[in-house]
Design an enzyme around this catalytic site. Structure first.
Site, PDB file in Angstrom:
ATOM      1  N   SER A 196       0.871  -1.305   0.116  1.00  0.00           N
ATOM      2  CA  SER A 196      -0.046  -0.080  -0.013  1.00  0.00           C
ATOM      3  C   SER A 196       0.960   1.352   0.066  1.00  0.00           C
ATOM      4  CB  SER A 196      -0.979   0.105   1.225  1.00  0.00           C
ATOM      5  OG  SER A 196      -1.760  -1.191   1.510  1.00  0.00           O
TER       6      SER A 196
ATOM      7  N   ALA B  38      -0.461  -0.569   5.644  1.00  0.00           N
ATOM      8  CA  ALA B  38      -0.067  -1.506   6.274  1.00  0.00           C
ATOM      9  C   ALA B  38       0.510  -1.017   7.669  1.00  0.00           C
ATOM     10  CB  ALA B  38       0.525  -2.827   5.692  1.00  0.00           C
TER      11      ALA B  38
ATOM     12  N   ASN C 260       5.100   2.101   2.794  1.00  0.00           N
ATOM     13  CA  ASN C 260       5.475   1.110   3.883  1.00  0.00           C
ATOM     14  C   ASN C 260       6.843   1.322   4.243  1.00  0.00           C
ATOM     15  OD1 ASN C 260       3.798  -1.094   1.573  1.00  0.00           O
ATOM     16  ND2 ASN C 260       2.925  -0.502   3.499  1.00  0.00           N
TER      17      ASN C 260
END
Length: 836
Positions: free
Chosen positions: A291, A359, A531
């Site tokens: 993501s 995440a 991330n």
């Protein structure tokens, strides 16, 4: 003027118009005589209107079951471990491993403790889902999805527990359950076995560090002040944000001291941490790698608007991983997308604020090494006494076979994930979020009702598991917070390794929420994440956060322009999708090192070609091959460079983890990032300037530029032998998206023939959504979520018109405008349904 030839059609159109007008004409959003109104737009996206929470979520559950009944049936069975009951003994192992991740009684206790309005969310969702199931079973010849017929079973009714477990099994266990501590320990054991304790530990510290001071962070380094905007949207008041320089005070102890408290691994032990296998990550980067997100504040846009673009990378599936919906009434006014469909809209807007997620990056799990009593696998030592494990027996039903049972073990720390019988040890996972899973779900749901940053943060503080949350509002404010209960670990614990289960490495409570990484209205005027590290001092067992990071592909492009247009913000998605994630760390040095290559030589031609390359690999002519020969060169050269630099210094089993070049693989592209080995190589190139101390010279005294040149020349020679001297012939087939008919756990969620391939692969979100605020309100939400809104296939095999109608939109980086106002919903209404 359009003529209506059929009188029945005319009456139907008139009634539809009246219903739509009626449902928009009162505060509740639907006619007084009907509790629930559902309007679907041209892409099949449902908007649900109701006055009470239960009715609103009843409508939500109903529309999900209309569109995704088989997918949701298999999602539920996947996360609670009842797949073998309908698909047979091939799925017994899945059910066994799944049952070891949670305690059903504990989840039910959390549900039972909910207040009435919160419980109504789960109960209403289940009620609506069941209402549709009843309709389907009453008219199976017309409504039963073909997949049920092929698989030979029928849908079963849902409970609030089932609804909650969708969230627990996906967002909690999948995205907040990762740990690499045992695999780290395996690697350390390999290093010390090869080089001895002192040298092996030094090398471990160099290849698996805790903090790289040059690693990009979402909370900007050393930024402790932000600006809050007033009602007019102008910068007005300075406010302090969290102490970003030390988001957590977890520090590694002496590695020797920690190791003295652990038993060695058995040489032949092949166990695997269950949580790590669920997430799918492997050492040296076991964290969720999915993501991206960028938010551009009004001082950095060309028209003073605020823009938030999210690209959650869940993978690609058919039916799609996410579901689009609008929920209106009972204090909700939401439009957006959410996985499966969870009872919370993870990506969307309520008109006042918008939110998104990537995440979670926080270390909220620890593996504990339990010392077992010899000859008794259920007895272990803790605080100087023998303790007995709790053992829960689970019955697993198996289609066509006798039922079977499995036992779930747990200690004072948590569920046992693996046994090392040869060494009388077991490994258990302790999670800070255990017991707070349902609380976290409700907090996320309630955050979508927030009207400002303070209300949003209040719900973030109730999120126990790790996640990244992003925020933008109609007043021009932007923010980021990384929720999760952060354990206070003892000073003698090295967070990279399993903790001692003897009682000498117990948590000492939790850090206050104010210490979680968070920032509001950054001085840089934007927020970006792919991330990367949350903030300075955010230490984990699985991060290995580095100066080498794919987020640089986004931040460098944002920094390159003083102000960005809406198209610029969208174009970031295309650039990130096709970026070669290794190029920026290698090519500048290579280009400088090869200026002396003879003119006209093949190596010089390739070198000059690389010097002019834009560091992107695409397939603009759609011929199934990457357009640029540079893509072929990089895929040949980077693995050779990693092998040349690292293979002689790392044991074979450790080097194998660093050998891949990070490029998308055919059929299973995942979520590519720079090569893990490149982090080590680039630090070695930086030498004393690296953010990680270099005690071992991976270049063995050679000049890094010379090694880059040597391996480059070898790669060019090999490719010339393979393809010839015409660069136009240096072709590499593109990686592709495969929208799999299995879900993220590998369980069938559609027919075996329902896989869809799309080329070329784009390193981007499973869905994308762009929210734009201007003039004190959300003015647009543009989304794309392939393949389509509905996975419905009727008993005769006829697919919904919205089965795959977003594929081309996705491939072209387009998006569909979602309807944010009642008038817009009414204008695009294609069907209206009322439920009493």
């Amino acid at each position: 003027m359009r003529r209506i030839k059929n009188i029945a059609a005319a009456i139907s159109l008139a009634l539809t118009g009246a219903l739509v007008a009626g449902c928009m004409g009162n505060a509740g959003g639907h006619p007084a005589e009907d509790r629930i109104t559902i309007i679907r737009d041209g892409y099949g996206v449902p908007h649900v209107y109701a006055d009470t929470t239960r009715d609103l979520f009843t409508g939500y559950g109903y529309v999900i079951a209309e569109d995704r009944l088989y997918q949701m049936e298999m999602a539920r069975r996947s996360v609670i471990g009842t797949v073998a009951e309908v698909l047979g003994e091939a799925y017994v192992n899945h059910d066994v491993s799944t049952r070891a991740l949670f305690d059903p009684q504990d989840i039910q206790r959390q549900i039972d403790a909910l207040g009435a309005d919160d419980f109504a969310i789960l109960d209403g969702y289940a009620s609506g889902f069941n209402r549709r199931i009843d309709e389907v079973l009453a008219d199976k010849a017309r409504l039963l999805p073909r997949q049920f017929i092929d698989a030979g079973f029928e849908p079963t009714r849902w409970t609030p527990y089932d609804v909650a477990m969708l969230y627990v099994g996906t967002m909690v266990n999948r995205y907040s359950g990762s740990s690499s501590e045992v695999s780290n320990y395996q690697a350390l054991s390999s290093l010390t076995g090869s080089y001895g304790d002192s040298a092996g530990r030094a090398l471990f510290d160099q290849i698996y560090w805790l903090e790289d001071e040059h690693a990009p962070t979402t909370v900007p380094r050393n930024e402790t002040v932000a600006m809050k905007r007033d009602e007019a949207g102008t910068a007005a008041q300075q406010i302090a944000v969290a102490d970003n320089a030390s988001a957590t005070d977890e520090k590694a102890s002496s590695l020797s001291g920690h190791l003295a408290r652990l038993r060695p691994l058995s040489a032949d032990w092949k166990g695997m941490e269950l949580a790590g296998s669920i997430v799918g990550g492997t050492w040296p980067d076991a964290r969720p790698t999915t993501s991206n997100m960028w938010i551009i504040g009004p001082d950095k846009t060309d028209d003073g608007s605020t823009m938030l673009l999210n690209g959650p990378q869940f993978g690609w599936f058919n039916p799609g991983y996410v579901f689009a919906v609008g929920l209106h009434g009972a204090g909700f006014d939401i439009v957006g997308n959410t996985p499966f469909a969870l009872p919370v809209i993870l990506f969307g807007t309520n008109g006042k604020i918008s939110w998104g997620a990537t995440a979670g990056p926080l270390d909220v799990n620890d593996m504990y090494q339990e010392t077992l009593v010899p000859g008794d696998k259920t007895a272990y030592l803790h605080n100087g006494t023998v303790q007995r494990m709790k053992v829960r027996t689970e019955l697993i039903k198996v289609k066509g076979k006798p039922d079977t049972t499995t036992e779930v073990y747990s200690t004072v720390h948590g569920f046992v994930t693996s046994f090392d019988p040869g060494n009388n040890t077991a490994y258990t996972k302790k999670s800070s979020w255990a017991g707070f899973e349902v609380q976290s779900l409700i907090a996320w749901i309630r955050s979508t009702q927030a009207g400002n940053w303070e209300e949003f943060l209040d719900q973030a503080s109730r999120m126990a598991h790790t996640i990244n949350w992003y925020y933008a509002d109609a007043k021009g404010n932007i923010g980021y917070v990384s929720p999760g209960y952060l354990p206070r670990r003892p000073a003698n614990q090295d967070v990279r390794l399993p903790a001692s289960g003897a009682g000498d490495m117990e948590w000492e409570g939790f850090h206050p929420f104010s210490s979680n990484p968070q920032v509001f209205n950054t001085a840089q005027k934007y927020v970006v994440n792919w991330n990367n590290q949350a903030g300075p001092g955010t230490l984990t067992d699985f991060g290995n956060y580095s100066i080498v990071d794919r987020v640089n592909e986004l931040s460098s492009r944002i920094e390159a322009k003083p102000r960005l247009s809406r198209q610029d913000v969208l174009d970031l998605n295309r650039a990130g999708s096709f970026a070669d994630l290794n190029a920026r760390y290698l090519l500048p040095t290579l280009i400088d090192a090869t200026t002396d290559l003879p003119a006209g030589s093949m190596a010089r031609i390739v070198r000059d070609h690389l010097a002019a390359w834009n560091w992107e690999s695409a397939d603009a002519d759609d011929d199934g091959y990457y357009d640029d020969a540079a893509a072929t060169l990089m895929r040949k050269w980077v693995p050779a460079l990693l092998e040349r630099v690292l293979k002689d210094d790392l044991p074979a089993e450790v080097f194998a983890r660093y050998a891949p070049a990070g490029y998308p693989a055919a059929g299973n592209p995942g979520s590519p990032r720079p090569a893990a080995g490149l982090k080590l190589v680039y630090n070695a190139m930086l030498g004393a300037g690296a953010g990680v101390p270099q005690t071992v010279d991976f270049f063995n005294g050679e000049a890094p530029a010379a090694v880059l040149k040597e391996t480059f020349l070898a790669a060019v020679a090999a490719l010339e032998d393979q393809f010839g001297s015409n660069l136009a012939d240096w072709k590499t087939p593109v990686a592709t998206h495969l929208f799999r008919p299995q879900n993220f756990l590998g369980i069938p969620q559609a027919g075996a023939d329902e896989g869809i391939e799309l080329a070329p692969f784009m390193n981007r979100g499973t869905e994308n959504n762009l929210v734009v605020f201007k003039g004190g309100k959300a003015v647009s939400l543009c989304t794309v979520a392939p393949p389509g809104q509905s996975g419905f296939v009727d008993p005769n095999g006829v697919k919904s018109p919205h089965y795959a109608d977003q594929l081309e939109l996705y491939k072209s980086f387009g998006c569909k405008e979602e309807h944010l106002s009642r008038e817009a919903v009414r204008a695009d209404a294609r069907s209206v349904r009322t439920l009493d």
